[in-house]
Design an enzyme around this catalytic site. Structure first.
Site, mmCIF file in Angstrom:
data_model
loop_
_atom_site.group_PDB
_atom_site.id
_atom_site.type_symbol
_atom_site.label_atom_id
_atom_site.label_comp_id
_atom_site.label_asym_id
_atom_site.label_seq_id
_atom_site.Cartn_x
_atom_site.Cartn_y
_atom_site.Cartn_z
ATOM 1 N N HIS A 84 -9.153 24.454 114.211
ATOM 2 C CA HIS A 84 -8.782 24.239 112.818
ATOM 3 C C HIS A 84 -9.977 24.381 111.877
ATOM 4 O O HIS A 84 -9.826 24.862 110.751
ATOM 5 C CB HIS A 84 -8.165 22.851 112.667
ATOM 6 N N SER A 90 -5.652 24.844 104.905
ATOM 7 C CA SER A 90 -4.787 23.904 105.593
ATOM 8 C C SER A 90 -3.622 23.523 104.678
ATOM 9 O O SER A 90 -2.856 24.396 104.275
ATOM 10 C CB SER A 90 -5.588 22.693 106.058
ATOM 11 N N ASP A 149 -6.032 26.619 116.985
ATOM 12 C CA ASP A 149 -5.786 25.552 116.024
ATOM 13 C C ASP A 149 -4.539 24.770 116.439
ATOM 14 O O ASP A 149 -3.474 25.350 116.636
ATOM 15 C CB ASP A 149 -5.588 26.167 114.637
#
Length: 711
Positions: free
Chosen positions: A682, A561, A647
């Site tokens: 995600h 991320s 995501d």
């Protein structure tokens, strides 16, 4: 050491020049067309990249299977959590061998004085299943449980279901007395839901077109009426959430940006009333609120960073004020530049301060039963442990009135423990230790703190974990994150043993942008100081090489991320230091994303990264580091990028574009790989066995790239 190659060549993405002009600067983006996942050509390209990755990682299949078996063999697959008392029931969850998801359960308490949880075992007398998520997940490729909240009377359950991975949940309602689902069903909600005390209303948030939680609604159970909008936040920088004080006396709506917050309260006895602001927002000032009873009087506590004597209290302080007049605040716990105050939890008989000192999370407790007069900071007693590196936090204390407190303890080496603390005597009772099967012994491993030095002289803490006897230049995994004031705290990982037992040293770099060393550590790794995050990581890698821990041919870097942004920046800055870079859902097209306020979360993120849309200096600064736009013709190491099609936090297109550009420009023979989960969000795939399979693949790749396993 060389990386085994394969004859497969990567699919070549077509180039469709798209111009982006801001502040007099024009950037030609040739891969922006990959943004549209409704375009079949985009899907075909992602699937072709997946096939290319399979070809280059096929030799890892047997090792992946072995690691999966190792992880599985260490986990007690049929297990039960320690029950927590709430109202008339003990609540807990179960896992069963062969099942992907947990089962939520409860059993009745034997009486008001029953504070001894039922024994952990295969059966519990009077057990009732409140929700079997395996049943809910049947027929889906992805499943995530969002809200899970039971009314105070124990009769009703509200829960949220996501079967796509986009973190948008459908709320469902269940009558726990009959097991029947109500016709009430609310799609498109954000996470979280809260019951009113009378169990007639549920409060929940929804999102705007940019997927920002911005509105709170009240749903009247079974009434058949339209839901009532009770709060809306128009400022696009602010997220909204709903909760309660621990005492359940007040409902609370929190509205917050990255740097500013405001709390609205409503007496729980008046659920159809109007929420009111407890303290108006001031730009740059954060606070959170709890209800506290001191000397029989109601107060609000404020953990805040407000201005005092002309300076902002970067590491926060605590004030209190009468509920009758929240503006009449007075200092309670003073600001300490060496201690980052994070929270103050309240119980009928205790106050618990959560804070961070020396990079380690800590707890201190004040026993209100033993204090004459008004408590002070001197009345708090630290809950200490002997380890150099450890984590401690409150855990599983839903009741306002409780004779003992539960705390969670763990380290990089010790499996997590749930302890029950008698505050008066200090006695600790072990309720459960995370089971690790197969004869694991923490004494076979070592954890230690090292300090690297950044280019500007700043000392960077490193947490080093290794198996005893592993010395010299060893295979090494260097992990980093460094954003949002998030800290990498000591925690045990059963899957990590598959690296340690093969001689890999695992190092966590606590770089600026994280929160390990307080608010200043965060402030010096964000906005126009963001590059400190990247150079800290590079300096940490160089330190590990220079001090003989490893070599560039044996070191792999990993981050996900915002940590994926770190990986992309590091790949551009110092590709020669690593023999592999693993980037999970990487935020590598950062400037392009932060320039577009129509994208999910962008406006909210301006406080973290700066606003390049309206500020030319921020634009120039971000353009100088954003990974995608700074890919150049240089020899990159092997790179594995992981993305998820659904995501909504970091769009799949960021990894897709980055990999296309890397494959085009890299001058080395090393493979640049992209693996996209086509049914995930995600957090990647759902279900514990699927997650173990994915972890096994990643660990196998790391082992190959560090040379810990050769082919």
């Amino acid at each position: 050491m060389s990386t085994p190659e394969h004859t497969s060549t990567p699919p070549v993405a077509k180039k469709v020049p798209t111009e982006r002009t801001h502040h007099g600067d024009t950037f030609v983006d040739e891969y922006e067309w990959l943004r549209d996942k409704t375009n079949q050509e985009v899907i075909d390209y992602l699937e072709a990249q997946n096939l290319h990755t399979e070809a280059h990682t096929g030799q890892l299949a047997e090792l992946s299977k072995t690691i999966f078996s190792e992880i599985k063999s260490r986990v007690k697959e049929t297990d039960m959590s320690v029950p927590s008392r709430r109202g008339r029931y003990w609540y807990y969850s179960r896992t069963q061998e062969g099942k992907q998801y947990g089962i939520r359960c409860r059993c009745p308490i034997s009486g008001e004085d029953d504070w001894t949880p039922p024994e952990i075992g295969d059966t519990v007398p009077g057990e009732e299943i409140t929700l079997d998520t395996n049943v809910e997940a049947e027929g889906t490729d992805f499943f995530s449980l969002g809200a899970f909240s039971i009314s105070d009377d124990g009769n009703w359950l509200v829960y949220g279901v996501d079967t796509v991975g986009d973190e948008r949940y459908t709320l469902k309602f269940k009558d726990l007395r009959t097991g029947e689902l109500l016709a009430d069903e609310i799609p498109g909600t954000a996470g979280g839901a809260v019951w009113s005390l009378d169990a007639k209303h549920v409060f929940y948030p929804t999102v705007d077109d940019a997927w920002r939680p911005d509105t709170v609604w009240r749903h009247d159970i079974g009434a058949g009426t339209e839901d009532v909008k009770v709060f809306h936040e128009p400022d696009e920088r602010y997220w909204v959430g709903i909760g309660t004080t621990h005492s359940d006396k007040y409902l609370m709506i929190g509205a917050g940006s990255k740097i500013t917050s405001e709390t609205y309260i409503l007496d729980s006895a008046d659920p159809t009333g109007e929420f009111r602001s407890i303290t108006p927002r001031v730009e740059g000032i954060e606070y959170n609120v709890e209800h506290v009873i001191l000397g029989g009087e109601d107060y609000f506590s404020f953990v805040h960073n407000e201005l005092r004597d002309g300076a902002k209290l970067e590491n926060f302080a605590v004030d209190i004020a009468p509920v009758s007049d929240p503006s009449a605040r007075r200092p309670f716990i003073a600001h300490d530049p060496d201690v980052r105050i994070e929270d103050l939890d309240a119980f009928s008989d205790y106050l618990v301060l959560s804070y961070r000192a020396g990079g380690i999370p800590q707890l201190s407790i004040a026993d209100l039963r033993t204090i004459e007069g008004f408590p002070t900071a001197a009345d708090f007693r630290q809950v200490s442990f002997d380890q150099e590196l450890y984590s401690v936090a409150l855990a599983g204390n839903p009741e306002w009135v409780t004779p003992r407190l539960r705390i969670a303890y763990g380290s990089f080496l010790e499996p997590s423990e749930l302890l029950e603390l008698d505050v008066a005597t200090g006695e600790r009772t072990l309720l459960k230790r995370q089971p690790v099967l197969g004869g694991y012994d923490p004494a076979d491993y070592v954890q230690s703190r090292e300090w690297a030095t950044a280019g500007d002289g700043t000392k960077i803490p490193l947490s080093v974990i290794r198996r005893k006897g592993v010395t010299g230049q060893a295979p090494l995994l260097l992990y980093g994150y460094g954003s949002y004031e998030s800290s990498i705290d000591p925690a045990f990982s059963a899957s990590r043993l598959s690296l340690l037992d093969r001689g890999v040293v695992v190092v966590f770099a606590h770089i600026r942008g994280g929160g390990e060393l307080g608010r200043y550590w965060y402030e010096n790794g964000k906005t126009l100081r963001k590059k400190n995050t990247f150079t800290d990581f590079v300096d940490a890698a160089r330190y590990l090489i220079d001090t003989g821990w490893t070599t560039p041919d044996q070191m792999v870097a990993e981050g996900g991320s915002a940590g994926g942004l770190l990986m992309g920046a590091v790949a551009n800055l110092a590709p020669e230091l690593f023999h592999g870079i693993l980037a999970s859902v990487p935020f590598v097209d950062a400037l392009n994303s932060i320039l577009d306020p129509s994208l999910p979360l962008t406006v909210i993120e301006w406080d973290e990264w700066g606003d390049p849309l309206h500020d030319a200096d921020v634009y120039e600064y971000m353009k100088s580091y954003t990974p995608y736009e700074n890919v150049s013709a240089q020899p990159y190491p092997p790179i594995l990028a992981l993305a998820s099609l659904h995501d909504t936090r970091v769009l799949f297109t960021e990894a897709a574009k980055w990999v296309a550009r890397l494959q085009e420009l890299s001058t080395s023979e090393h493979p640049i790989l992209l693996k996209t989960e086509m049914s995930a969000g995600h957090g990647g795939v759902s279900g514990r066995y699927k997650q173990w399979e994915e972890a096994s693949f990643e660990l196998a790749w790391i082992l190959r790239q560090t040379g810990a396993v050769t082919f």
